[in-house]
Every structure is written in C-alpha cells, then in structure tokens.
Scaffold this active site. Sequence first.
Site, PDB file in Angstrom:
ATOM      1  N   ARG A  87       0.833  -1.227   0.000  1.00 19.05           N
ATOM      2  CA  ARG A  87       0.000   0.000   0.000  1.00 19.05           C
ATOM      3  C   ARG A  87       0.855   1.259   0.000  1.00 19.05           C
ATOM      4  O   ARG A  87       0.460   2.308  -0.493  1.00 19.05           O
ATOM      5  CB  ARG A  87      -0.956  -0.035   1.207  1.00 19.05           C
ATOM      6  CG  ARG A  87      -1.744   1.234   1.417  1.00 19.05           C
ATOM      7  CD  ARG A  87      -3.071   1.030   2.142  1.00 19.05           C
ATOM      8  NE  ARG A  87      -3.014   0.176   3.301  1.00 19.05           N
ATOM      9  CZ  ARG A  87      -2.502   0.509   4.490  1.00 19.05           C
ATOM     10  NH1 ARG A  87      -1.966   1.698   4.659  1.00 19.05           N
ATOM     11  NH2 ARG A  87      -2.519  -0.344   5.490  1.00 19.05           N
TER      12      ARG A  87
ATOM     13  N   TYR B  82     -15.045  16.711 -16.304  1.00 20.58           N
ATOM     14  CA  TYR B  82     -15.476  15.333 -16.113  1.00 20.58           C
ATOM     15  C   TYR B  82     -16.545  15.259 -15.012  1.00 20.58           C
ATOM     16  O   TYR B  82     -16.396  15.865 -13.956  1.00 20.58           O
ATOM     17  CB  TYR B  82     -14.268  14.455 -15.765  1.00 20.58           C
ATOM     18  CG  TYR B  82     -14.677  13.051 -15.444  1.00 20.58           C
ATOM     19  CD1 TYR B  82     -15.357  12.288 -16.387  1.00 20.58           C
ATOM     20  CD2 TYR B  82     -14.426  12.490 -14.203  1.00 20.58           C
ATOM     21  CE1 TYR B  82     -15.777  11.005 -16.082  1.00 20.58           C
ATOM     22  CE2 TYR B  82     -14.834  11.205 -13.900  1.00 20.58           C
ATOM     23  CZ  TYR B  82     -15.519  10.469 -14.853  1.00 20.58           C
ATOM     24  OH  TYR B  82     -15.933   9.203 -14.557  1.00 20.58           O
TER      25      TYR B  82
ATOM     26  N   ASP C  89      -5.856  18.805 -15.388  1.00 18.86           N
ATOM     27  CA  ASP C  89      -6.228  17.454 -15.820  1.00 18.86           C
ATOM     28  C   ASP C  89      -5.807  17.342 -17.286  1.00 18.86           C
ATOM     29  O   ASP C  89      -6.390  17.968 -18.175  1.00 18.86           O
ATOM     30  CB  ASP C  89      -7.742  17.249 -15.647  1.00 18.86           C
ATOM     31  CG  ASP C  89      -8.183  15.831 -16.014  1.00 18.86           C
ATOM     32  OD1 ASP C  89      -7.491  15.177 -16.818  1.00 18.86           O
ATOM     33  OD2 ASP C  89      -9.241  15.396 -15.515  1.00 18.86           O
TER      34      ASP C  89
ATOM     35  N   LYS D 164      -7.082   6.069 -19.540  1.00 20.67           N
ATOM     36  CA  LYS D 164      -7.374   6.464 -20.923  1.00 20.67           C
ATOM     37  C   LYS D 164      -6.151   6.232 -21.823  1.00 20.67           C
ATOM     38  O   LYS D 164      -5.809   5.106 -22.101  1.00 20.67           O
ATOM     39  CB  LYS D 164      -7.836   7.921 -20.954  1.00 20.67           C
ATOM     40  CG  LYS D 164      -8.833   8.288 -19.842  1.00 20.67           C
ATOM     41  CD  LYS D 164     -10.103   7.464 -19.869  1.00 20.67           C
ATOM     42  CE  LYS D 164     -11.030   7.915 -18.738  1.00 20.67           C
ATOM     43  NZ  LYS D 164     -12.103   6.996 -18.458  1.00 20.67           N
TER      44      LYS D 164
HETATM   45  N1  PLP Z   1     -10.634  13.132 -15.895  1.00 21.00           N
HETATM   46  C1  PLP Z   1     -11.145  12.965 -17.116  1.00 21.00           C
HETATM   47  C2  PLP Z   1     -10.956  14.040 -18.134  1.00 21.00           C
HETATM   48  C3  PLP Z   1     -11.868  11.816 -17.431  1.00 21.00           C
HETATM   49  O1  PLP Z   1     -12.391  11.670 -18.660  1.00 21.00           O
HETATM   50  C4  PLP Z   1     -12.051  10.816 -16.432  1.00 21.00           C
HETATM   51  C5  PLP Z   1     -12.815   9.582 -16.715  1.00 21.00           C
HETATM   52  O2  PLP Z   1     -13.458   9.458 -17.740  1.00 21.00           O
HETATM   53  C6  PLP Z   1     -11.493  11.023 -15.162  1.00 21.00           C
HETATM   54  C7  PLP Z   1     -10.789  12.176 -14.930  1.00 21.00           C
HETATM   55  C8  PLP Z   1     -11.661   9.999 -14.065  1.00 21.00           C
HETATM   56  O3  PLP Z   1     -10.817   8.923 -14.263  1.00 21.00           O
HETATM   57  P1  PLP Z   1     -11.128   7.392 -13.822  1.00 21.00           P
HETATM   58  O4  PLP Z   1     -12.323   6.944 -14.608  1.00 21.00           O
HETATM   59  O5  PLP Z   1      -9.866   6.684 -14.153  1.00 21.00           O
HETATM   60  O6  PLP Z   1     -11.420   7.414 -12.361  1.00 21.00           O
END
Ligand code: PLP
Length: 375
Positions: free
Chosen positions: A47, A99, A171, A196
């Site tokens: 962890r 998101y 992000d 992604k």
């Molecule tokens: N940020 C963006 C731009 C996303 O598209 C996503 C998920 O689709 C996330 C964060 C969250 O990531 P996760 O699905 O790996 O938790």
Amino acid sequence: MHLETLAVHAGGESDAATGAVSPPIHLATTFRHGPAGERVAGYEYQREGNPTNDRLCAAITALEGGANALTFASGMAAISCLLESMDAGARIAIPEDCYTGLRVLAREFLPQRDIQVLTVDMADLEAVRKLCHDGIDLLWVETPSNPRLKISDIRALASIARDHGARLVCDNTFASPALQRPLELGADVVMHSTTKYFGGHSDVLGGALVFGRSSDWQARIAHRLHVTGATLAPFNAWLTLRGCRSLPARMRMHCANAGAIATFLAAHPAIERVNYPGLSSHPGHAVAASQMSGFGGMLSVELRGGKYAALAMAGKLKLFTNATSLGGCESLVEHRASVEGAMPVSPANLLRLSIGLEHQDDLIADLDQALKEAR
Ligand code: PLP
C-alpha cells in the site's frame, strides 16, 4: 531527450536479478525487513509503495517533465486524494465543463469537508480573475475539456494563480504528455486518468498526479494515499507502464484520424457543430495551437436534429461501440446527457467520440452511413 525515447526507456531498466528486458511485476504485499523494521530494499508494504509502481512513477514523471509522481487506483482516486488534502475553509475553482466525477465530488463530498467549490468558465480569463478577487487557493483546469473540448490557456491561468498565491492543477487526460506538458506552461500539478491514453487498451484503471516540485503539500497527498489505500495494483501499474511505451506513436494516429473525421463531420449537413480544437473554426484553436503539439483523439458533435437524431446516429454506428471512457484502440461513441445522472449538463444533441486506431476511411464510412437519414 525526445519524448518518444523517454516513453520507451523511462522506468524500463532491465531487471537487475535476471536481466529480463520486460520489467518484472512484483506482486508481494509485504517486504522483508530487519528486526527493528529496518527496510532491506526500500519497501515495506504494498500500500505504501512497490517496485512496479515506482517504475511507472518514473516513466510518468519523465514524460510530463515533473519532479515526481504518485499513482492511484483510478483517476477519481487521484482527484479526490488531492482535493481532500486541502485545508478546511479552502476555496477552489473548477471548470463549468469538466469530467462528471469531479462535478459530483465538488457538489456532494467537498462541502462536507468545508471546501468551497466555485464553478467558472476557465476559457474566460476575465471571469477567472474576477472570481479570484475574493481569494482562491486552487484553480483546476481540464483542457481540452470533457465533453465539449473547450480550450483553456494554461500559461495565463498559471499566471493568475501565481498572482493570488493559488495553485494550478491541470487534468491532462485528453491530451496526454505526448501533446501537452502543463508543468512547462506553469501548472503546479498534472493529473491523469491513466485509464485512458496511458493504458491505451481499455483494460486497466488508474490515475496519476505529477508534481512540478517537491513540497509539503505533495508529502501530505502521498501520506493520505498511503493511509487511505487508493493504491494502484502492481499488475495495473505494469500494464500502464507497457502503455507508456507506445503512447507518442498511438497519439499521432489518434490525432490524424480525429482531424480527418472532424473535417468530414464539419462539412456534413446533419451536423450543427463539431467541437474539435484542431478546426480553425474552434474558438480555442489559436490557444490550442500554442500549447499543444497535436489536437488529440477526442471530439464531440452536436446534431441539427436534436436529441433523437443524436440517439439514432449512436444506435446506427457499427464500428463505433456505444460505451463510456476513451483513449483505447477502438472507437467509442457516447450520448453524454444520458449517462450524466440526475442533473445532466451536456447538450441533449451532443455525442462524444473517442477516435481509435482503425483506418480513418472505415470510420468515416461508418459515420456517413449512420448519418444517412439524418440529412
Ligand atoms: N478526468 C477525465 C478528463 C476523465 O475523462 C475521467 C474519466 O473518464 C477522469 C478524470 C476519471 O478517471 P477514472 O475513470 O480513471 O477514475
């Protein structure tokens, strides 16, 4: 060193014990220590860190040009660990287009910790400056944004954040470091859903934070990660590390395909608007061109025929799978308003497309047939 070279080699030293060229996956949950807890090789308990994860952190750090990185079980784990490490009473600003998970976290969970969340159009610098007048601790930017592909000026936002003693977090999931390196543009932290483009094959969940420099804040976030246990599993770290190797090559093809498809769709009579920063008609095109080396594999379209035309098109596509997520080899389509829960924010006529690595002519032919009756 060039990004392609870093992508192939960072965190990829051959195994010291065996010479294996592909890194080993260390699944051990616990590591031998001395009688008084002395660490033998720097590890104690999975962890709190493990060798496979450390390789991935080294690779992501190198690709983003950061000082160090932390990996998490998902992108949302990374986001919540960072935001929940803010002091009670903090004021943070998030984009109005972002998101869904971040929006839900901001609405339902952060207020419970007495963190005040303000929403602003991050592409509107005057609006951001105005909002910062009353004090701000953190600006969160997502560019290109999900799902409207809005472009925000990272350099300008970093300067506004600095003027107010705030931090800027970016992000960078949609662009990946193959196309955009926010730390070089002044951001303090880069966040990724490595689920992604880093993973790249729709088979591994993960998240990362990359820090421009070491700080007490970063140490607090690492401590929270290790105590709360949002740790990335070693096998997932290994798959993500493998994804790093081909990231720049895949991004090149995602960009080429998405550019051709955006051009095709922009000329189609059934389409009202194509949101793709590579189109010169996109309001953020100039800023995107100044901070990105390619415009990415994501786009969204708004159909003239409204919600039912959008649903009909999504239903007729054959090569594009109706599924959430993005950044894999296969093309995906999603009617975002249908999956955004009780309070959808995406326009009802919008479809989000994750353009994969198929041949662009086949994808265009599929889109063309799906739009036939919508004309
Ligand atoms: N940020 C963006 C731009 C996303 O598209 C996503 C998920 O689709 C996330 C964060 C969250 O990531 P996760 O699905 O790996 O938790």
